[in-house]
Design a protein around this motif. Sequence first.
Motif, mmCIF file in Angstrom:
data_model
loop_
_atom_site.group_PDB
_atom_site.id
_atom_site.type_symbol
_atom_site.label_atom_id
_atom_site.label_comp_id
_atom_site.label_asym_id
_atom_site.label_seq_id
_atom_site.Cartn_x
_atom_site.Cartn_y
_atom_site.Cartn_z
ATOM 1 N N LYS A 49 -5.523 -11.892 2.977
ATOM 2 C CA LYS A 49 -6.213 -11.440 1.767
ATOM 3 C C LYS A 49 -5.168 -10.757 0.905
ATOM 4 C CE LYS A 49 -10.439 -9.434 0.126
ATOM 5 N NZ LYS A 49 -11.769 -8.997 0.541
ATOM 6 N N ILE A 50 -5.176 -11.061 -0.382
ATOM 7 C CA ILE A 50 -4.230 -10.460 -1.321
ATOM 8 C C ILE A 50 -4.809 -9.118 -1.765
ATOM 9 C CG2 ILE A 50 -3.012 -10.744 -3.510
ATOM 10 C CD1 ILE A 50 -3.335 -13.829 -3.037
ATOM 11 N N ALA A 58 -8.211 -12.387 -3.556
ATOM 12 C CA ALA A 58 -8.180 -13.799 -3.171
ATOM 13 C C ALA A 58 -7.756 -13.940 -1.712
ATOM 14 C CB ALA A 58 -7.223 -14.576 -4.070
ATOM 15 N N LYS A 59 -8.201 -15.013 -1.102
ATOM 16 C CA LYS A 59 -7.837 -15.309 0.287
ATOM 17 C C LYS A 59 -6.949 -16.536 0.314
ATOM 18 C CE LYS A 59 -12.233 -13.556 1.916
ATOM 19 N NZ LYS A 59 -13.493 -13.913 2.558
ATOM 20 N N VAL A 74 -3.164 -20.351 -1.790
ATOM 21 C CA VAL A 74 -4.401 -19.672 -2.179
ATOM 22 C C VAL A 74 -5.581 -20.617 -1.979
ATOM 23 C CG1 VAL A 74 -5.587 -18.458 -4.044
ATOM 24 C CG2 VAL A 74 -3.096 -18.293 -3.848
ATOM 25 N N ASP A 75 -6.616 -20.143 -1.269
ATOM 26 C CA ASP A 75 -7.782 -20.976 -0.941
ATOM 27 C C ASP A 75 -8.485 -21.535 -2.170
ATOM 28 O OD1 ASP A 75 -7.372 -20.609 1.757
ATOM 29 O OD2 ASP A 75 -9.001 -19.153 2.013
ATOM 30 N N GLU A 76 -8.809 -20.685 -3.140
ATOM 31 C CA GLU A 76 -9.679 -21.111 -4.246
ATOM 32 C C GLU A 76 -9.029 -22.136 -5.172
ATOM 33 O OE1 GLU A 76 -8.896 -17.321 -7.182
ATOM 34 O OE2 GLU A 76 -10.409 -17.169 -5.614
ATOM 35 N N ILE A 87 1.690 -6.625 -0.412
ATOM 36 C CA ILE A 87 0.325 -6.745 -0.944
ATOM 37 C C ILE A 87 -0.528 -7.734 -0.149
ATOM 38 C CG2 ILE A 87 1.061 -6.073 -3.276
ATOM 39 C CD1 ILE A 87 0.591 -9.048 -4.083
ATOM 40 N N LEU A 88 -0.025 -8.173 0.991
ATOM 41 C CA LEU A 88 -0.772 -9.133 1.821
ATOM 42 C C LEU A 88 -1.286 -8.446 3.084
ATOM 43 C CD1 LEU A 88 1.651 -12.198 1.613
ATOM 44 C CD2 LEU A 88 -0.251 -11.609 0.099
#
Length: 95
Positions: A49-50, A58-59, A74-76, A87-88
């Motif tokens: 997750k970011i 975002a995941k 990025v999944d989306e 940041i992860l």
Amino acid sequence: MLLLSSFEKCFWYDGACRIALGASGNGEIITANPNEIEVVVPRKADKIKIMGGNKRGAKGKLVGVDGTDGIVKVDESLDVKILDMVILAKLAHLS
């Protein structure tokens, strides 16, 4: 100690984090202070997750690491992004 990989949603409120547990963030809500929270650093192939920047929330999947940079799919959007590892956060595997 609460590991940040065990939650779906975290909302900062008065210096503390209100955390919605559960696979979709609709479970029990608990409050934790910053000193009670530890972000789990992801490794290659982990779901992530970011936690900051313009993609915050975002995941995705960590497909590689280059020094302090993480290469994330990025999944989306299926975009590949190079992001700072700080940041992860690793997502927990929920069963």
